[in-house]
Motif scaffolding. Structure first.
Motif, short mmCIF file in Angstrom:
data_model
loop_
_atom_site.label_atom_id
_atom_site.label_comp_id
_atom_site.label_asym_id
_atom_site.label_seq_id
_atom_site.Cartn_x
_atom_site.Cartn_y
_atom_site.Cartn_z
N THR A 1 13.38 21.50 8.70
CA THR A 1 13.96 21.57 7.36
C THR A 1 14.67 22.91 7.16
O THR A 1 15.83 22.95 6.78
CB THR A 1 12.88 21.41 6.29
OG1 THR A 1 11.81 22.30 6.59
CG2 THR A 1 12.35 20.01 6.27
N LEU A 2 13.97 24.00 7.39
CA LEU A 2 14.52 25.30 7.01
C LEU A 2 15.20 26.01 8.17
O LEU A 2 15.90 26.99 7.95
CB LEU A 2 13.39 26.19 6.47
CG LEU A 2 12.65 25.58 5.29
CD1 LEU A 2 11.43 26.39 4.96
CD2 LEU A 2 13.56 25.50 4.09
N GLY A 3 14.97 25.52 9.40
CA GLY A 3 15.58 26.19 10.55
C GLY A 3 14.97 27.55 10.81
O GLY A 3 15.62 28.44 11.33
N VAL A 4 13.70 27.71 10.42
CA VAL A 4 13.05 29.00 10.59
C VAL A 4 11.94 28.86 11.62
O VAL A 4 11.17 27.90 11.59
CB VAL A 4 12.46 29.49 9.26
CG1 VAL A 4 11.56 30.69 9.48
CG2 VAL A 4 13.58 29.84 8.30
N VAL A 5 11.89 29.82 12.53
CA VAL A 5 10.81 29.85 13.51
C VAL A 5 9.66 30.63 12.90
O VAL A 5 9.77 31.82 12.66
CB VAL A 5 11.28 30.54 14.80
CG1 VAL A 5 10.19 30.51 15.83
CG2 VAL A 5 12.52 29.86 15.32
N ASN A 6 8.57 29.93 12.61
CA ASN A 6 7.50 30.55 11.83
C ASN A 6 6.35 31.01 12.73
O ASN A 6 5.52 30.21 13.13
CB ASN A 6 6.99 29.55 10.80
CG ASN A 6 5.93 30.14 9.91
OD1 ASN A 6 5.76 31.35 9.88
ND2 ASN A 6 5.22 29.29 9.20
N LYS B 1 12.84 32.74 2.44
CA LYS B 1 14.13 32.40 1.81
C LYS B 1 15.21 33.39 2.20
O LYS B 1 16.37 33.02 2.39
CB LYS B 1 13.94 32.40 0.29
CG LYS B 1 15.09 31.87 -0.49
CD LYS B 1 14.76 31.88 -1.96
CE LYS B 1 15.07 33.24 -2.56
NZ LYS B 1 14.83 33.28 -4.01
N HIS B 2 14.83 34.66 2.31
CA HIS B 2 15.83 35.69 2.57
C HIS B 2 16.21 35.75 4.05
O HIS B 2 17.03 36.58 4.43
CB HIS B 2 15.29 37.04 2.12
CG HIS B 2 14.80 37.03 0.71
ND1 HIS B 2 15.66 36.97 -0.36
CD2 HIS B 2 13.56 37.00 0.19
CE1 HIS B 2 14.95 36.93 -1.47
NE2 HIS B 2 13.67 36.94 -1.17
N PHE B 3 15.61 34.89 4.86
CA PHE B 3 15.85 35.00 6.29
C PHE B 3 16.60 33.80 6.88
O PHE B 3 16.72 33.69 8.07
CB PHE B 3 14.53 35.20 7.04
CG PHE B 3 14.10 36.62 7.05
CD1 PHE B 3 14.33 37.42 8.14
CD2 PHE B 3 13.51 37.19 5.94
CE1 PHE B 3 13.96 38.74 8.15
CE2 PHE B 3 13.15 38.51 5.94
CZ PHE B 3 13.37 39.28 7.03
N TYR B 4 17.10 32.91 6.01
CA TYR B 4 17.82 31.74 6.53
C TYR B 4 19.03 32.16 7.35
O TYR B 4 19.30 31.60 8.40
CB TYR B 4 18.30 30.85 5.39
CG TYR B 4 17.20 30.18 4.64
CD1 TYR B 4 15.97 29.98 5.24
CD2 TYR B 4 17.40 29.74 3.34
CE1 TYR B 4 14.96 29.37 4.55
CE2 TYR B 4 16.38 29.13 2.64
CZ TYR B 4 15.16 28.94 3.25
OH TYR B 4 14.16 28.34 2.57
N LYS B 5 19.74 33.15 6.86
CA LYS B 5 21.02 33.49 7.48
C LYS B 5 20.88 34.52 8.57
O LYS B 5 21.84 34.84 9.24
CB LYS B 5 21.98 34.01 6.40
CG LYS B 5 22.23 33.01 5.28
CD LYS B 5 23.67 32.52 5.26
CE LYS B 5 23.83 31.26 4.43
NZ LYS B 5 23.59 31.49 3.01
N ARG B 6 19.68 35.08 8.70
CA ARG B 6 19.51 36.13 9.72
C ARG B 6 19.23 35.46 11.07
O ARG B 6 18.83 34.31 11.14
CB ARG B 6 18.36 37.05 9.33
CG ARG B 6 18.46 37.60 7.93
CD ARG B 6 18.81 39.05 7.83
NE ARG B 6 17.93 39.96 8.52
CZ ARG B 6 17.15 40.86 7.92
NH1 ARG B 6 17.09 40.89 6.60
NH2 ARG B 6 16.45 41.71 8.61
#
Lengths: 343, 398
Positions: free
Chosen positions: A31-36, A124-129
Motif C-alpha cells: 500500500t504505502l511502498g515503505v520498507v518497514n 508519512k514523511h518518508f514516502y518520497k524519500r
C-alpha cells in the motif's frame, strides 16, 4: 512417514508466525511502498500486550489476614486479585488463566493506535524519500521501541503461560492411525496455527469481499488514478497500516506462550520475515503467506537428526540458503508481480 | 602533497594532528576532578575510536559512493578477527602477519559474497548481504566450532604451536601481541600537574593504519574510479547506456570496503587477542550503518566523526548514573531536581541505546547529511551573518 508429518507440524507454528509478520510487511509495502524495519518491534509489542494483560488481570490488593501468621508471628499478607473480588474467585481464576487469549482484546486497539501514530507521525514523511532512508528511519524506530519496552519490562524473558486447557500436548498420531506416542504435538501450537489461519483468512476476505478492500486493492495497483477518482486513498492506506500493525501484534500476543517475550525477539523475527517477504515476492500477499509456511516447514525439516548428520549445520542456515538461491534464480521471488520494486 | 589538492591535504593533516595528539585532546579534565569521567583519553577507548573509524571509512566507500546499503558488513569484521587470532595461534604474536592475513581473507570473502549479492540492487542487495552475514554468524556459532570455538570465542592458549614465536613466555604466561618486540599494551604515562596522559603503542599503530586507510579513501574518492562509483549511485541505467559495465566497479568497491572491515577486525584482535561470533551479528552491521549515517554518508570525514561520536557517547553515557545527575542538578530545589533526574533517567546508563535510537532517527529525518551537513549549515549560517554585516557585494545570479 510419521517423522515427516511430525516435522511438518513442527514447522507450522513458526511458519504461522513468519507468515503473519510477512503478511503485515507486505501489506505495508504494497500500500504505502515503505520498507518497514520496525515491524519486528510491532510483533514484540504485541507479545508484551499479552504480558501486560496478564499483569492487569493479576493486579491485586493486599490485606493483612489476622487469622494466619507467618513463621515470625506477624499477620500474613493475603493477595487477592481485584478481578476475583469483582467476579467471584472462580470466574477470576478462569479469567487470569485465559489471560493470553483475552489479551487479543487489548492488543487490537493498542496496535491499531500505534500503527496510526507511526504512519501519521513518521512514515508519512518518508514516502518520497529513497528506500534506504525508509529502512534507516524505521531501523532507528525499532531500536527506540525496543529500548522503551526494555525500560518498562526489563531485559529478561517473561514467561507467559497458555490457559490450562491448552497446556500439555496431545497424541496426533492416533488420529491418523499411527501408533500411540509417535506424533506428539502441543495443544497451544495447534491453536496458534488455527488462529494464524483465521487471521490470514480474515485479511484476505476483507481485501477481497468488502468495498473498502476493493478500494485498497485498486490503490495498490494505481494509487494516483484512485486518488483522481475523488477517493481519499491516504486515509485508507493509514487504516491498512493500522491493520498490518494489528496483525503483527496479534501474531506476537499469541506467540507469547510458545516463546517467552523478551525485548529483542522482534529483531530475531524481523530478519527472517524479510527473507520470507523477499522469497515470496515483494508486494504479493499470497506469496508472503506461502513462503512463510514453506520456510517454517523447511526449517523444521532441516533440524531433523538424519538431515543434520548428512549436512551439518544446515538447520541454522537453510532459510538464508533458500533465500539466496531464490533471489538469484527467480529475481521477483515466488509470486512477485512485474514492476514492483524491480530495482 | 601526496597527490592531493590543497583542501584534501589540509583535511588529512588536520585528521593526522587530531589522531596523533588524541591522548592530549581527549584528556582535557584533570585527574580526580568531577569532570574526569568525560575524559576519553585512555588506550582502550581511543583504540576503539580509530578501529571503528577504519570500519566506517570502508563502509562509506561502498555505501557513500555507490549507494548500495549493505546490512552484513560485520561478517567481514568477524572473519578478519578470526583469521588474525589464528595467525597468533599458529605463527607468532607479531601483529603484522595477522593483520595482513585478516585483510586477505576478508577480501576473498568479500569477493564471493559481493559477486553473488551484487547481482541484485536496492533492498534486495541489503537482504542478500544480511542473509549472508546471518549465515556466517550461525555457522560460526554451530558447525564451524573447530575453527571458531563457538560460543566461547576463539582465544590464544598456552599450548598453541606459534612456529615463529614461543608457546609461552619464560614466566609460563601467554605471550602478548607485539610488533617486532614492542608490546601493544605498553603505555607511556606522562604526568603533567594533575593531568595524566597515556601514550599507548597499540593506539599509535591503529592510528597510523587509520591515517593510511584515510589517505587511500581520499585517493579513491578523488579518482576516476570514485567518480564512476558516484555515477552508479546517481543513475546506474544511464551509466549502462554509455556503454560502461558498472558491475566490476561496484564489486571492486565492495571488496575494498570488505577489506577495510577485515583490517578493522584484525586490529581489534591485535589489541585484544580474542574473536567471538557476536561480532558478526547483524546488529553489529547495523552499528556501522549508524556510524556512517550519523557522521554523514558520502563525505570523507563523516564516518570517522560518526564512529568517534557513537563510541564516545556509548562509553560516557553508560557511565552516567542517577548519582551523577543528582550531583549536576543539586543547585535546583529538591522537588525539581528529582523531577529532572526522573525524566533523564531512561536516557542514561543502560538506556544509552534509547538515546542513540532517538538521535539516529532525528538525524535521518532532519539532517540526511549527518553531522557533516549540520556543521556545514552552521558554518554557512555564521558566514551569512558575517557577510551581511561587512560587505554589500551582491552575488551574481547563477
Amino acid at each position: 512417514m510419521d517423522a515427516i508429518i511430525l516435522q511438518i507440524l513442527n514447522g507450522l507454528d513458526k511458519g504461522s508466525a513468519y507468515a503473519l509478520i510477512a503478511l503485515g510487511l507486505t501489506l505495508i509495502f504494497g500500500t504505502l511502498g515503505v520498507v518497514n524495519f520496525a515491524h519486528g518491534a510491532l510483533f514484540m509489542i504485541g507479545a508484551f500486550c499479552a504480558v501486560t494483560m496478564n499483569r492487569l488481570l493479576t493486579l491485586s490488593h493486599e490485606v493483612l489476614d489476622p487469622t494466619k501468621k507467618d513463621f515470625l508471628g506477624n499477620p500474613l499478607k493475603v493477595k487477592t486479585p481485584y478481578i476475583s473480588e469483582w467476579f467471584g474467585p472462580e470466574t477470576g481464576a478462569a479469567l487470569i488463566d485465559w489471560a493470553v487469549p483475552l489479551s487479543i482484546l487489548l492488543t487490537i486497539p493498542v496496535m491499531i493506535g500505534i500503527g496510526f501514530v507511526m504512519e501519521r507521525g513518521l512514515i508519512k514523511h518518508f514516502y518520497k524519500r529513497p528506500h534506504a532512508d525508509q529502512i534507516l528511519v524505521t531501523f532507528g524506530l525499532a531500536i527506540v521501541l525496543q529500548e522503551i519496552i526494555k525500560y518498562f519490562y526489563g531485559a529478561n524473558p517473561i514467561p507467559t503461560p497458555a490457559p490450562d486447557a491448552f497446556r500439555g500436548s496431545f497424541d496426533f498420531g492416533v488420529l491418523l492411525g499411527f501408533d500411540a506416542n509417535t506424533i506428539i504435538y502441543p495443544y497451544w501450537r495447534l491453536v496458534y496455527f488455527g488462529f494464524a489461519a483465521m487471521i490470514i483468512g480474515a485479511v484476505f476476505a476483507f481485501l477481497q469481499f468488502t468495498t473498502f478492500g476493493m478500494v485498497v486493492r485498486a490503490g495498490m495497483a494505481d494509487r494516483e488514478t484512485v486518488g483522481l477518482l475523488g477517493i481519499n486513498i491516504d486515509r485508507r492506506f493509514t487504516i491498512m497500516f493500522g491493520i498490518a500493525a494489528a496483525v503483527a501484534g496479534l501474531a506476537g500476543a499469541m506467540y507469547a506462550p510458545i516463546n517467552s517475550p523478551n525485548y529483542h525477539m522482534g529483531m530475531d523475527f524481523l530478519v527472517l520475515s524479510f527473507v520470507v517477504v523477499v522469497v515470496g515476492g515483494m508486494g504479493s500477499l499470497p506469496g508472503a503467506v506461502a513462503a512463510g509456511f514453506m520456510l517454517g516447514v523447511l526449517e523444521s525439516f532441516a533440524s531433523m537428526n538424519e538431515i543434520k548428520s548428512l549436512i551439518p549445520g544446515i538447520d541454522q542456515i537453510i532459510i538464508y540458503l533458500v533465500a539466496i538461491i531464490i533471489l538469484l534464480t527467480r529475481p521477483r521471488g515466488l509470486m512477485g508481480r512485474k514492476g514492483v520494486m524491480e530495482e | 602533497m601526496f597527490g592531493l589538492d590543497r583542501k584534501d591535504a589540509s583535511l588529512l593533516i588536520v585528521v593526522a594532528a587530531l589522531t596523533l595528539l588524541a591522548p592530549f585532546i581527549l584528556n582535557p579534565f584533570p585527574e580526580g576532578s568531577s569532570l574526569a569521567q568525560f575524559n576519553a583519553g585512555y588506550p582502550d577507548l581511543m583504540q576503539r575510536f580509530v578501529i571503528f573509524g577504519i570500519f566506517a571509512i570502508g563502509f562509506n566507500i561502498l555505501f557513500g559512493l555507490t549507494g548500495y546499503l549493505s546490512f552484513g558488513h560485520a561478517a567481514f569484521l568477524g572473519v578478519g578477527s578470526y583469521s588474525a587470532v589464528w595467525m597468533f595461534k599458529l605463527l607468532s604474536m607479531n601483529v603484522i602477519p595477522a593483520i595482513i592475513l585478516a585483510v586477505i581473507v576478508s577480501g576473498l570473502f568479500a569477493v564471493v559474497i559481493g559477486y553473488v549479492s551484487l547481482r541484485r540492487s536496492g533492498i534486495y542487495f541489503s537482504i542478500l548481504t544480511l542473509a549472508f552475514a546471518q549465515m556466517s554468524f550461525a555457522l560460526a556459532y554451530s558447525v564451524l566450532t573447530p575453527i571458531t570455538n563457538g560460543e566461547t570465542g576463539l582465544q590464544i592458549t598456552l599450548n598453541d604451536p606459534r612456529i615463529l614465536g614461543v608457546s609461552q613466555t619464560a614466566q609460563g604466561g601467554i605471550p602478548v601481541t607485539n610488533i617486532f618486540g614492542l608490546e601493544m599494551r605498553s603505555t607511556y604515562q606522562l604526568d603533567v600537574g594533575p593531568w595524566l596522559f597515556q601514550f599507548n603503542a597499540g593506539y599509535y599503530l591503529c592510528a597510523a593504519i587509520m591515517l593510511v586507510a584515510f589517505y587511500v579513501a581520499i585517493r579513491i574518492f578523488r579518482s576516476p574510479f570514485g567518480l564512476t562509483l558516484r555515477a552508479v549511485k546517481s543513475n546506474q541505467q544511464r551509466l549502462n547506456y554509455t556503454g560502461m559495465n558498472a558491475k566490476p566497479y561496484t564489486l571492486a568497491a565492495f571488496v575494498i570496503s570488505g577489506m577495510y572491515a577485515g583490517l578493522a577486525g584484525g586490529l581489534m584482535a591485535s589489541m585484544d587477542p580474542l574473536a567471538g561470533a557476536e561480532r558478526m551479528q547483524w546488529t553489529a552491521s547495523g552499528e556501522v550503518v549508524l556510524m556512517t549515517i550519523l557522521g554523514g554518508a558520502g563525505t570523507l570525514i563523516g564516518p570517522i566523526l560518526g564512529a568517534g561520536f557513537i563510541k564516545y557517547f556509548e562509553n560516557i553515557f553508560s557511565k552516567i548514573n542517577d548519582n551523577v545527575l543528582h550531583g549536576w542538578f543539586s543547585f535546583l530545589p529538591d522537588g525539581l531536581e528529582n523531577f529532572i533526574v526522573g525524566i533523564l533517567h531512561p536516557f542514561i546508563g543502560k538506556g544509552w541505546h534509547l538515546t542513540l535510537g532517538i538521535l539516529f532517527m532525528l538525524v535521518v529525518i532532519f539532517l540526511p547529511g549527518g553531522l557533516v551537513e549540520g556543521g556545514q549549515r552552521i558554518a554557512r549560517w555564521m558566514k551569512r551573518g558575517k557577510a551581511s554585516k561587512s560587505s554589500q557585494n551582491t552575488n551574481p545570479a547563477e
